[in-house]
Scaffold this motif. Structure first.
Motif, PDB file in Angstrom:
ATOM      1  N   ASN A 215       0.819  -1.393   0.142  1.00  0.00           N
ATOM      2  CA  ASN A 215       0.036  -0.155  -0.006  1.00  0.00           C
ATOM      3  C   ASN A 215       0.875   1.245  -0.059  1.00  0.00           C
ATOM      4  OD1 ASN A 215      -2.477  -1.452  -0.117  1.00  0.00           O
ATOM      5  ND2 ASN A 215      -2.121  -1.705   2.173  1.00  0.00           N
ATOM      6  N   ARG A 216       2.320   1.186   0.311  1.00  0.00           N
ATOM      7  CA  ARG A 216       3.001   2.310   0.365  1.00  0.00           C
ATOM      8  C   ARG A 216       4.462   1.831  -0.071  1.00  0.00           C
ATOM      9  NH1 ARG A 216       6.319   3.861   4.585  1.00  0.00           N
ATOM     10  NH2 ARG A 216       6.218   2.678   6.376  1.00  0.00           N
ATOM     11  N   GLN A 217       4.991   2.868  -0.499  1.00  0.00           N
ATOM     12  CA  GLN A 217       6.582   2.515  -0.736  1.00  0.00           C
ATOM     13  C   GLN A 217       7.494   2.950   0.368  1.00  0.00           C
ATOM     14  OE1 GLN A 217       8.238   4.576  -4.410  1.00  0.00           O
ATOM     15  NE2 GLN A 217       8.910   2.529  -4.799  1.00  0.00           N
ATOM     16  N   TYR A 218       8.110   2.110   1.075  1.00  0.00           N
ATOM     17  CA  TYR A 218       9.010   2.593   2.002  1.00  0.00           C
ATOM     18  C   TYR A 218      10.137   3.300   1.768  1.00  0.00           C
ATOM     19  CZ  TYR A 218       6.406  -0.858   4.952  1.00  0.00           C
ATOM     20  OH  TYR A 218       5.628  -1.769   5.496  1.00  0.00           O
ATOM     21  N   ARG A 219      10.681   4.314   2.605  1.00  0.00           N
ATOM     22  CA  ARG A 219      11.831   5.134   2.549  1.00  0.00           C
ATOM     23  C   ARG A 219      13.080   4.742   2.846  1.00  0.00           C
ATOM     24  NH1 ARG A 219       8.584  10.824   4.184  1.00  0.00           N
ATOM     25  NH2 ARG A 219       7.267  10.826   2.077  1.00  0.00           N
ATOM     26  N   VAL A 220      14.013   4.544   2.087  1.00  0.00           N
ATOM     27  CA  VAL A 220      15.325   3.980   2.557  1.00  0.00           C
ATOM     28  C   VAL A 220      16.481   5.024   2.355  1.00  0.00           C
ATOM     29  CG1 VAL A 220      17.026   2.189   2.208  1.00  0.00           C
ATOM     30  CG2 VAL A 220      14.678   1.690   2.128  1.00  0.00           C
ATOM     31  N   LEU A 221      17.222   5.271   3.195  1.00  0.00           N
ATOM     32  CA  LEU A 221      18.323   6.111   3.071  1.00  0.00           C
ATOM     33  C   LEU A 221      19.678   5.653   3.169  1.00  0.00           C
ATOM     34  CD1 LEU A 221      19.770   9.054   3.152  1.00  0.00           C
ATOM     35  CD2 LEU A 221      19.319   9.047   5.481  1.00  0.00           C
TER      36      LEU A 221
END
Length: 318
Positions: free
Chosen positions: A5-11
């Motif tokens: 349902n959403r795109q995770y944020r990776v740094l």
């Protein structure tokens, strides 16, 4: 599988732009990818952007990866933290575990498949409730509610500690501490005794395990304890710090603290107080144990494997 349902944020953080550019190109289809080429740049980005997973190199000028993870652990405890390792000195080992609370070490050179697996697990875990008193700032902000809940849980369950330690002086020191703080203690001599105690006594919340000459056996013991009791908090006692051992202790044991021998009383008190608080939190938020998931053990001895099949495996299947 991660939440669709959403795109995770990776740094990704590395002082070499070619590395962060390569990582971004590799994972941009699966994640909303951000990059930074220094610890300061990463913290500036985190101040404005909610990041689910932080992956940092260790050796960077200005701010080491372990220092960045320690800062993020305090400021943004919900963000899952992963450290890329090559060479790590003694201080970096201690800081990444005791202050950075790293989720995984990934050895360099890393493989895409291994990185993808760890990122997927970490991203999903980032959605789970976080132990706010792991962060001093968060603890200050929520001191009344969080501390009350933790203390209530500890009082209801009772506090008990599991110990594997061969040094008589250290054993006596720990027993005196437990007597002073009304902590029940179970002393064991081998993995079988430790597993039997942990699986039969649910009031055991913390395990103190020495790193003897046989570090493999110690790591396997911690791993099995954590599999049988995911809410159990593990603290290791050691005279020597070794980077390879530290990697295994996190990846296979998710150890909470590294304590050096001879044990300093203030350090022991702080570690155990916070460990019992973490245990109380995980007892009330069972899904959050996935924030501290361990890898499966490899290379178990035949006798230990037989013990697992007979005693521990039924516990894991419940």
């Amino acid at each position: 599988m991660q939440d669709q349902n959403r795109q995770y944020r990776v740094l990704f953080v590395d002082d070499e732009p070619r590395v962060t550019n390569a990582l971004k190109a590799m994972f941009r289809r699966d994640y909303e990818v951000y990059t930074a080429n220094s610890g300061d740049a990463a913290l500036a980005l985190l101040a404005d952007t909610r990041i689910d997973v932080l992956v940092s190199d260790q050796r960077m000028p200005g701010m080491l990866g372990s220092e960045l993870l320690a800062s993020v652990s305090q400021r943004y405890p919900r963000t899952m933290r992963i450290l890329l390792t090559g060479f790590m000195d003694k201080k970096a080992i201690v800081d990444s575990i005791n202050h950075g609370e790293v989720y995984r070490f990934i050895n360099k050179p890393w493989r895409k498949e291994a990185m993808q697996h760890v990122l997927s697990e970490a991203a999903q875990a980032s959605d789970l409730p976080v132990d706010l008193y792991a962060s001093k700032k968060a603890a200050d902000d929520t001191r009344g509610d969080a501390s009350t809940r933790a203390n209530t849980t500890e009082s209801r369950l009772g506090r008990a500690l599991l110990m594997i330690e061969q040094d008589q002086t250290v054993r006596h020191q720990i027993r005196r501490f437990c007597a002073q703080h009304q902590i029940q203690i179970y002393g064991t001599q081998n993995p079988q005794q430790a597993l039997a105690a942990a699986t039969s006594r649910q009031n055991i919340g913390v395990a103190l395990i020495e790193l003897s000459s046989d570090t493999t056996a110690a790591i396997q013991t911690i791993n099995l304890l954590r599999q049988a009791r995911p809410e159990l908090i593990a603290i290791v006692l050691t005279e020597e710090y070794d980077a390879n051992t530290a990697v295994d202790l996190i990846n296979q044991g998710q150890v909470f603290r590294y304590l050096a021998k001879p044990i300093e009383a203030t350090g022991l008190h702080s570690a155990l107080k916070n460990a019992f608080r973490r245990h109380a939190f995980l007892r009330e938020n069972t899904s959050s144990t996935n924030r501290y998931r361990v890898e499966k053990p490899v290379g178990l001895s035949a006798s230990l494997q037989a013990w697992i099949n007979r005693i521990v495996q039924p516990k894991l299947q419940k």
